[in-house]
Design an enzyme around this catalytic site. Structure first.
Site, mmCIF file in Angstrom:
data_model
loop_
_atom_site.group_PDB
_atom_site.id
_atom_site.type_symbol
_atom_site.label_atom_id
_atom_site.label_comp_id
_atom_site.label_asym_id
_atom_site.label_seq_id
_atom_site.Cartn_x
_atom_site.Cartn_y
_atom_site.Cartn_z
ATOM 1 N N GLU A 198 -46.249 -5.446 -42.070
ATOM 2 C CA GLU A 198 -45.668 -4.610 -43.118
ATOM 3 C C GLU A 198 -44.627 -5.364 -43.946
ATOM 4 O O GLU A 198 -43.428 -5.035 -43.926
ATOM 5 C CB GLU A 198 -45.044 -3.349 -42.519
ATOM 6 N N GLU A 235 -52.549 1.417 -38.333
ATOM 7 C CA GLU A 235 -51.499 2.145 -37.611
ATOM 8 C C GLU A 235 -51.490 3.585 -38.096
ATOM 9 O O GLU A 235 -51.661 3.850 -39.293
ATOM 10 C CB GLU A 235 -50.105 1.589 -37.928
HETATM 11 C C1 GAL Z 1 -44.562 0.747 -38.763
HETATM 12 C C2 GAL Z 1 -44.411 -0.589 -38.073
HETATM 13 C C3 GAL Z 1 -44.578 -0.480 -36.574
HETATM 14 C C4 GAL Z 1 -43.794 0.703 -36.050
HETATM 15 C C5 GAL Z 1 -44.249 1.946 -36.770
HETATM 16 C C6 GAL Z 1 -43.588 3.214 -36.302
HETATM 17 O O1 GAL Z 1 -43.879 0.776 -39.956
HETATM 18 O O2 GAL Z 1 -45.364 -1.498 -38.554
HETATM 19 O O3 GAL Z 1 -44.139 -1.666 -35.971
HETATM 20 O O4 GAL Z 1 -42.433 0.484 -36.233
HETATM 21 O O5 GAL Z 1 -43.964 1.814 -38.128
HETATM 22 O O6 GAL Z 1 -43.998 4.319 -37.064
#
Ligand code: GAL
Length: 693
Positions: free
Chosen positions: A159, A315
């Site tokens: 990110e 994610e």
């Molecule tokens: C994303 C990040 C992850 C984790 C996640 C939690 O922004 O890539 O490492 O922190 O959020 O929602």
């Protein structure tokens, strides 16, 4: 910069299935737990995990001293169990020793304060030391694991820009100057571009140019805009440094970096052009009952970034996040419908942050596939069921979403209309305007792709431009060609205002779009806070909450809507210039959601596309297709059961049931109907009777 370019063949992710899994942090757990993890991953149908994203300090505890043993072991264990690896280069965050040895690589904020170690992403994107070390670490990872059969793809950094998207330090200032020299050649070019005669801003030496730190008053807007462009490019360069190393050592392995949906700070068109596959992290807020509407636009961008190719949801959250002020969990069933929504919109993956819920640290309250109660947790039950269900959707892998509507997403206009401190009104925001227009199209039943301001537009019947503050002739030419070919174009307020250096176009807005739209803006007319005005449109009254414009229309332009109140009463508000079979509309006001519906309904129907009469934001219909088959996803995002009238029969891939004219969907229900590819995109009419939940 060298490396992959959009015109080079793309590497494929080495995984022959829809990907299912999540971020995995084995270095937070004992080896005993690893064995349990792998057993449960297999049980849930996990076939890919992302690691070791934040583990640089565990892999290189001291400069030049590596500890690969634990990572070797877990990668082998996973692969022995048939679980592939989305292998991170571990460069998402620096080890403390690196920052201590080189404090100058820390980022600075706009007040000139150096940010401390103690979180993540503590680096300046321009830092030569950071760049050198990142390249070194990526090479070490590639040399160590490049031949591993479990390596599915490279996950570069994490990110970009999440915490550090802008840096105001002295190194960034030096880099900013080099970037400006490349853009403008000499100081005269820069002074001319920045319009320095206003407020005495002339520069006589490159050394005098700083990052735009906080100043006594509003900062030169073109400087601010260039800083946005530069900052996006600085991170792009960082990305490219790793890509180059990985290309050299592992030329056949796909590379990606995970995006953050429609993220303001980075121009994802540029980022996507240099990687092999688009991946996204999506966190719709469970507290917002219509968050799936915004998600649909985010996904419309993700698939568009690589010309309609499938992307990967890398994610998402199994239930609550932990970074909001209030982190509402996902109700039972919501994980499924949200995940399948991403698949409907072109994702060939459903992945989560993270596999096992942390026991300590910043994210211990963030839900995971395996909650604190382990295999007894609800999130495990629901994600496991989802993983197994996903296997039934194998046929959709590689297929593309069918959409006839494009929405222009332009980072320059986004930055230009949000970075500047002196505008007619701060109430007209690019993102808000884009989301509002998308919401109306969504409500009418249309899946929407993002598209660049310069096209190509050939696969669309309707193109909407919610706002194009910065417009160049090439945009106008591409849009005009689209309309001349019979396309229907709708341009929103405050478009065509300035050029790429933020100089107002001669004659004012809409600048290069003037001939195409057949109108001129005499004056922008924002409304005072709390005031609203009205537009009379085809027998309806539309509400204008915050922005209107005094416009004058050419004789051959149809005035479709007229201001019906306030100082502009009687003047044109919505115009349409017919061009052959096509048309070019201008909407001079921000109009509320209900008001946009009749307007877009007219545009869609003129273009021969269906538009729902009965609007139900909970019911979404999206079709992925190959040459012969439509896979139509019917999604109920609401808590109450719904019914829809089907355009034709189909078999549900999830249940095997055949449906012919009516489909009933439970709370958060989903069906994926396969049917022979139709000439027109399948749509469905929600039946406007909701039964009680
Ligand atoms: C994303 C990040 C992850 C984790 C996640 C939690 O922004 O890539 O490492 O922190 O959020 O929602």
């Amino acid at each position: 910069m060298s490396g992959p370019r959009a015109d080079q063949p793309l590497r494929r992710v080495r995984l022959d299935a829809l990907a299912f899994g999540g971020d995995y942090n084995p270095d937070q757990w004992s080896e005993e737990t690893w064995h349990e993890d792998i057993r449960l991953m297999r049980e849930a149908g996990v076939n890919m995990v992302s690691l070791p994203i934040f583990s640089w300090p565990q892999l290189e505890p001291e400069p030049g001293v590596y500890d690969w043993a634990w990572l070797d072991r877990i990668i082998d264990l996973l692969w022995d169990a048939g679980i592939a690896i989305d292998l991170a280069t571990a460069t998402a965050t620096p080890p403390s020793w690196l920052l201590r040895a080189h404090p100058e690589m820390a980022p600075w904020d706009a007040d000139g304060h150096r940010l401390e170690f103690g979180s993540r992403q503590t680096y300046c994107p321009s830092s030569p030391i950071w760049r050198e070390n990142v390249a070194r670490m990526a090479r070490a990872m590639a040399e160590r694991y490049g031949e591993h059969p479990g390596l599915a793809m490279w996950h570069i950094s994490n990110e970009y820009g999440d915490h550090t998207s802008r840096c105001w330090c002295p190194e960034s200032a030096r880099h900013f100057r080099r970037w400006l020299q490349e853009r403008y050649g000499d100081l005269d070019g820069l002074n001319e571009a920045w319009g320095v005669n206003v407020w005495g801003q002339r520069y006589t030496s490159w050394e005098h140019i700083e990052t735009p730190k906080r100043a006594p008053g509003p900062v030169n807007p073109t400087k601010l805009l260039d800083f946005e462009r530069f900052s996006s490019d600085a991170l792009l360069e960082l990305f490219q440094i790793e890509i180059d190393v990985l290309r050299e050592v592992t030329p056949d392995i796909a590379v990606t970096t995970n995006f953050m949906s429609m993220f303001r700070d980075l121009d994802y068109w540029d980022f996507a052009a240099v990687e092999d596959v688009v991946t996204d992290d999506a966190y719709p807020d469970p507290a917002d009952p219509t968050s799936h509407v915004g998600a649909a636009l985010n996904y419309g961008l993700m698939r568009a970034l690589k010309d309609g190719q499938p992307w990967l949801l890398l994610e998402s959250s199994a239930s609550a996040t932990s970074w909001r002020d209030v982190n509402v969990p996902k109700a039972p069933g919501k994980i499924r419908v949200e995940s399948l929504q991403a698949v409907a919109h072109g994702s060939d993956a459903v992945m989560f942050f993270q596999w096992r819920q942390a026991k300590y640290g910043q994210e211990k309250f963030h839900s995971s596939m395996l909650g604190h109660r382990g295999e007894r947790s609800r999130s495990f039950r629901e994600t496991k069921a989802l993983g197994l269900e996903l296997q039934k959707l194998e046929a959709v892998r590689g297929t593309r979403v069918r959409s006839r509507v494009g929405l222009v997403v332009d980072w320059d206009s986004w930055w230009g209309s949000s970075a500047a401190e002196s505008l007619p009104s701060q109430r007209l925001q690019w993102a808000q305007q884009a989301r509002a227009w998308h919401r109306a199209l969504y409500a009418l039943g249309q899946p929407v792709d993002a598209v660049r301001a310069a096209g190509p537009f050939d696969r669309y019947d309707v193109v909407v431009v919610p706002n194009l503050y910065i417009a160049e002739q090439e945009h106008a030419d591409a849009l005009a060609a689209f309309v001349e070919r019979g396309g229907h174009l709708v341009v929103g307020p405050f478009s065509g205002v300035v050029d790429a250096t933020e100089k107002v176009h001669d004659g004012g807005a809409p600048g290069p779009l003037r001939t195409l739209l057949g109108i001129e803006v005499d004056e922008q007319w924002p409304l005072a806070d709390g005031e609203t005005e009205q537009i009379a449109y085809a027998g309806e009254t539309l509400t204008v909450p915050s922005w209107s414009e005094w416009i004058e229309a050419d004789d051959d332009v149809q005035v479709r809507g007229t201001y019906a109140s306030g100082e502009l009463a009687g003047l044109p508000a919505v115009t349409c210039r017919p061009v052959g079979r096509g048309s070019a509309w201008y909407v001079s006001a921000m109009i509320d959601h209900d008001g946009m519906l009749p307007l877009f309904r007219d545009v869609l129907r003129t273009a021969g596309l269906p538009a729902r009469d009965h609007v139900d934001l909970d019911v979404e219909v999206v079709t992925r297709a190959d040459d012969t088959t439509d896979y139509t996803f019917y999604l109920n995002h609401g808590r109450a059961p719904v019914a829809v009238e089907l355009p034709g029969p189909g078999f549900d891939l999830l249940t095997g049931a055949r449906h012919s004219d009516r489909l009933d969907l439970d709370r958060y229900g989903v069906a994926v109907l396969a049917s022979p590819r139709a000439d027109t995109i399948p749509t469905a009419t929600p039946i406007p009777v909701k039964e009680d939940a």
